[in-house]
Write a protein that holds these residues in place. Structure first.
Motif, short mmCIF file in Angstrom:
data_model
loop_
_atom_site.label_atom_id
_atom_site.label_comp_id
_atom_site.label_asym_id
_atom_site.label_seq_id
_atom_site.Cartn_x
_atom_site.Cartn_y
_atom_site.Cartn_z
N ARG A 81 2.45 9.00 -6.28
CA ARG A 81 2.76 10.37 -5.84
C ARG A 81 4.09 10.86 -6.38
O ARG A 81 4.19 12.03 -6.78
CB ARG A 81 2.77 10.37 -4.31
CG ARG A 81 3.00 11.67 -3.68
CD ARG A 81 1.71 12.38 -3.45
NE ARG A 81 2.01 13.55 -2.63
CZ ARG A 81 1.34 14.67 -2.70
NH1 ARG A 81 0.32 14.76 -3.49
NH2 ARG A 81 1.67 15.67 -1.94
N PHE A 82 5.11 10.01 -6.39
CA PHE A 82 6.46 10.39 -6.82
C PHE A 82 6.99 9.38 -7.83
O PHE A 82 7.70 8.45 -7.46
CB PHE A 82 7.42 10.44 -5.62
CG PHE A 82 6.93 11.28 -4.47
CD1 PHE A 82 6.95 12.66 -4.56
CD2 PHE A 82 6.47 10.69 -3.32
CE1 PHE A 82 6.51 13.44 -3.50
CE2 PHE A 82 6.02 11.45 -2.25
CZ PHE A 82 6.03 12.83 -2.34
N ALA A 115 0.83 -1.21 0.00
CA ALA A 115 0.00 0.00 0.00
C ALA A 115 0.87 1.26 0.00
O ALA A 115 0.62 2.20 -0.77
CB ALA A 115 -0.94 -0.01 1.20
N ALA A 116 1.88 1.28 0.85
CA ALA A 116 2.77 2.44 0.90
C ALA A 116 3.53 2.59 -0.41
O ALA A 116 3.70 3.71 -0.92
CB ALA A 116 3.75 2.31 2.07
N GLY A 117 3.97 1.48 -0.98
CA GLY A 117 4.68 1.54 -2.26
C GLY A 117 3.81 2.02 -3.39
O GLY A 117 4.25 2.83 -4.23
N ALA A 118 2.57 1.57 -3.44
CA ALA A 118 1.64 2.03 -4.48
C ALA A 118 1.39 3.53 -4.34
O ALA A 118 1.35 4.27 -5.34
CB ALA A 118 0.33 1.25 -4.41
N TYR A 119 1.24 3.98 -3.11
CA TYR A 119 1.04 5.42 -2.88
C TYR A 119 2.26 6.21 -3.36
O TYR A 119 2.12 7.22 -4.05
CB TYR A 119 0.79 5.68 -1.39
CG TYR A 119 0.77 7.15 -1.04
CD1 TYR A 119 -0.35 7.93 -1.34
CD2 TYR A 119 1.87 7.75 -0.44
CE1 TYR A 119 -0.36 9.28 -1.03
CE2 TYR A 119 1.86 9.10 -0.13
CZ TYR A 119 0.75 9.86 -0.42
OH TYR A 119 0.74 11.20 -0.14
N THR A 153 9.35 7.47 -10.10
CA THR A 153 10.82 7.35 -10.16
C THR A 153 11.19 6.26 -11.15
O THR A 153 10.34 5.63 -11.75
CB THR A 153 11.39 6.99 -8.77
OG1 THR A 153 10.82 5.77 -8.33
CG2 THR A 153 11.11 8.08 -7.75
N GLY A 154 12.46 5.99 -11.28
CA GLY A 154 12.95 4.97 -12.20
C GLY A 154 12.82 3.55 -11.67
O GLY A 154 13.09 2.59 -12.37
N PHE A 155 12.45 3.39 -10.43
CA PHE A 155 12.27 2.05 -9.86
C PHE A 155 10.90 1.98 -9.20
O PHE A 155 10.22 2.98 -9.02
CB PHE A 155 13.39 1.72 -8.86
CG PHE A 155 13.41 2.62 -7.65
CD1 PHE A 155 12.75 2.25 -6.50
CD2 PHE A 155 14.11 3.83 -7.67
CE1 PHE A 155 12.76 3.06 -5.39
CE2 PHE A 155 14.13 4.64 -6.56
CZ PHE A 155 13.45 4.27 -5.42
N SER A 156 10.52 0.79 -8.82
CA SER A 156 9.20 0.57 -8.26
C SER A 156 9.25 0.56 -6.73
O SER A 156 9.87 -0.33 -6.13
CB SER A 156 8.63 -0.76 -8.76
OG SER A 156 7.43 -1.05 -8.09
N TRP A 157 8.61 1.55 -6.13
CA TRP A 157 8.49 1.56 -4.68
C TRP A 157 7.64 0.39 -4.19
O TRP A 157 7.88 -0.15 -3.11
CB TRP A 157 7.86 2.87 -4.20
CG TRP A 157 8.81 4.01 -4.12
CD1 TRP A 157 8.87 5.08 -4.94
CD2 TRP A 157 9.86 4.17 -3.16
NE1 TRP A 157 9.90 5.90 -4.56
CE2 TRP A 157 10.52 5.37 -3.46
CE3 TRP A 157 10.31 3.41 -2.08
CZ2 TRP A 157 11.59 5.84 -2.73
CZ3 TRP A 157 11.39 3.89 -1.35
CH2 TRP A 157 12.01 5.08 -1.67
N THR A 158 6.67 0.00 -5.00
CA THR A 158 5.78 -1.09 -4.60
C THR A 158 6.57 -2.38 -4.40
O THR A 158 6.41 -3.06 -3.37
CB THR A 158 4.67 -1.29 -5.65
OG1 THR A 158 3.97 -0.06 -5.82
CG2 THR A 158 3.70 -2.37 -5.21
#
Length: 98
Positions: free
Chosen positions: A64-65, A56-60, A67-72
């Motif tokens: 929102r920001f 959930a935090a990664g999808a947000y 970038t070149g990589f996946s926070w999710t």
């Protein structure tokens, strides 16, 4: 032990002892099964919750920001690691109490 040679009192005593032993064994096994199911549930939830929170935090963050990589994906793996650590710590603590 030959039951034909036992008096009625001895037969009754043997029957009561046998029933008591069966009840004690059943209670012990039931407690072991319930403890095992409880551990299974706690371990599962202690891994699932941090993993879902990471997703959930990664999808947000991905929305929102950008970038070149996946926070999710990054936070998914972080959640899995945190959950596994929590589960390991809990099992280690509970096994020490036994």
């Amino acid at each position: 032990m030959d039951k034909k040679k036992l008096s009625p009192e001895e037969k009754m005593k043997h029957k009561i002892q046998s029933d008591a032993a069966k009840k004690i064994k059943a209670k012990t096994e039931k407690d072991d099964i319930m403890f095992g199911l409880g551990v299974f549930g706690i371990v599962g939830w202690s891994i699932a919750i941090p993993t879902l929170m990471g997703v959930a935090a990664g999808a947000y963050l991905d929305n929102r920001f950008p970038t070149g990589f996946s926070w999710t994906l990054t936070l998914l793996f972080a959640g899995i690691l945190a959950g596994c650590f929590n589960a390991w710590h809990w099992v280690k603590e509970k096994s020490g109490e036994e």
